[in-house]
Design a protein around this motif. Structure first.
Motif, PDB file in Angstrom:
ATOM      1  N   LEU A  30      -7.815   2.627   2.876  1.00 23.21           N
ATOM      2  CA  LEU A  30      -7.320   1.058   3.015  1.00 23.21           C
ATOM      3  C   LEU A  30      -8.223   0.046   3.539  1.00 23.21           C
ATOM      4  O   LEU A  30      -8.334  -1.013   2.812  1.00 23.21           O
ATOM      5  N   ILE A  90      -1.458  -0.945  -4.101  1.00 24.20           N
ATOM      6  CA  ILE A  90      -2.609  -0.149  -3.603  1.00 24.20           C
ATOM      7  C   ILE A  90      -2.145   1.301  -3.597  1.00 24.20           C
ATOM      8  O   ILE A  90      -1.542   1.557  -2.935  1.00 24.20           O
ATOM      9  N   SER A 150       0.933  -1.247   0.016  1.00 18.21           N
ATOM     10  CA  SER A 150      -0.062   0.168  -0.146  1.00 18.21           C
ATOM     11  C   SER A 150       0.929   1.210  -0.101  1.00 18.21           C
ATOM     12  O   SER A 150       1.610   1.601   0.904  1.00 18.21           O
TER      13      SER A 150
END
Length: 397
Positions: A313, A331, A272
């Motif tokens: 998230l 991500i 992420s």
């Protein structure tokens, strides 16, 4: 009882003591800033079970608080913090964890905090035993570890990360403070040796993350919905020579390759990419403080906080919203930071920054306050003249 007045004492961006009440208030302020997602709340039997490795600071803390507050998560958080001594307070992460545990109890969440070295195999055994006994299986593994060194329990060798460039020295503008006064400095960073790079990858790369995943898999502790994410950062080309294209970048590339390898093995694994924030880890990197203060001056309140990004998230990990993936299966929570318009404005401010213009083009006062908040200071609503208990117990399991 050990009560005393705690004052900020330190050098540069490092403080020797942390303020218990200030750290506790930071946790409450983070929780209050969570905007719940537009989804049906989970009933206790359906609450996601999570393991957050690195839950006491930065994005790991924000992810933990967002999960507890808005997504009804239960599970375990791991941190490696120090208790108070006769001379010093406990670390800020110790106090933040104690308050996060209180928050979890108030919300009715079954959440346990373990204070241990996440790199150690003994920690993995202890934590996996807890998962098996209390939760059965887990749904999400969040990996957010920022450590200067790592001892590999399987070889006994200790590795030290290095903050260096690759190929040639690099000189950058950087932000420092003389007392409370901001100073524009120049810092030259030397190139890494092959050994520097190898050791940095060992500390900050994906090897330990992969070992956690393997340990869960070996003990059949993954639910059918299991996914895992390691938190990372890319940032601007203004800082890339030291960060993304330096020794740290080599470790981040290894982390991302680990995600791709795990995916090929059938694990839903991602990195992420979070946006810029003031953290204890990032503040030590030359140029990052200046860049972040310029970014905040440019964006103001539209600069996304770690809490806002953490809610996004969790929305993506739980399937409430589609995953915002780039071409490398990462991500992306940082698109707001890297728009051409924002980067152009920050770049112009960077180029025009001098000692005389520094406070005009950069939000140095905000950055100074954010650094102090990391240790529980300059938090509104806290009486810093009052004595405070520094011996705060670690939350019971």
């Amino acid at each position: 009882m050990s009560e005393r007045v705690v004052k900020p004492v330190g050098r540069g961006f490092l403080f020797l003591d942390s303020h218990p009440a200030g750290c506790a208030r930071v946790v409450r302020d983070l929780a209050a800033a969570v905007v719940p997602p537009i989804v049906e709340p989970c009933v206790p039997e359906e609450s996601p079970v999570v393991l957050v490795i690195g839950s006491s600071s930065g994005y790991g803390l924000a992810t933990t608080i967002a999960g507890l507050t808005a997504f009804d998560v239960k599970g375990i958080g791991i941190a490696f913090e120090k208790d108070a001594t006769a001379r010093r307070t406990a670390t800020a992460g110790w106090y933040r964890t104690a308050e996060t545990a209180k928050l979890a109890d108030e919300l009715g969440r079954d959440f346990t905090f373990v204070n241990a070295d996440a790199f150690a195999d003994t920690t993995k055994t202890e934590v996996l035993d807890l998962i098996a006994e209390r939760f059965g299986k887990i749904d999400h593994l969040i990996y957010s570890v920022a450590a200067p060194r790592r001892t590999d329990p399987r070889t006994g060798e200790t590795y030290q990360s290095a903050l260096k460039t690759i190929g040639a020295p690099y000189t950058t503008k950087s932000l420092a403070y003389d007392g409370t006064e901001p100073q524009l400095t120049e810092v030259t960073v030397d190139p890494a040796t092959d050994d520097d790079l190898a050791q940095t990858v060992k500390v900050m790369g994906g090897e330990d993350w992969a070992r956690w995943v393997a340990a869960l898999q070996e003990r059949d502790l993954m639910s059918e919905y299991f996914n895992t994410v390691a938190l990372t950062y890319i940032g601007s080309d203004l800082t890339s020579a030291i960060y993304r294209q330096g020794s740290i970048g080599a470790a981040k590339a290894d982390l991302e390759q680990t995600a791709l390898t795990l995916t090929k093995e059938g694990i839903r694994a991602y990195t992420s990419v979070n946006g810029a924030a003031v953290t204890q880890a990032s503040s030590a990197i030359p140029g990052i403080g200046l860049y972040t203060s310029l970014l905040h001056k440019t964006l103001g309140d539209t600069m996304q906080t770690p809490i806002q990004q953490s809610v996004s998230l969790w929305n993506q990990l739980t399937g409430a919203t589609p995953k915002d993936l780039d071409e490398d299966n990462r991500i992306r929570l940082d698109r707001w930071e890297l728009t051409p318009e924002t980067q152009a404005e920050v770049r112009a401010a960077w180029q025009s920054a001098t000692q005389e213009t520094l406070t005009e083009v950069a939000d140095t006062a905000w950055f100074f306050t954010e650094i102090r908040r990391l240790y529980g200071f300059d938090v509104p609503g806290v009486d810093y003249e009052a004595e405070v208990e520094v011996n705060v117990p670690w939350p019971a399991k």
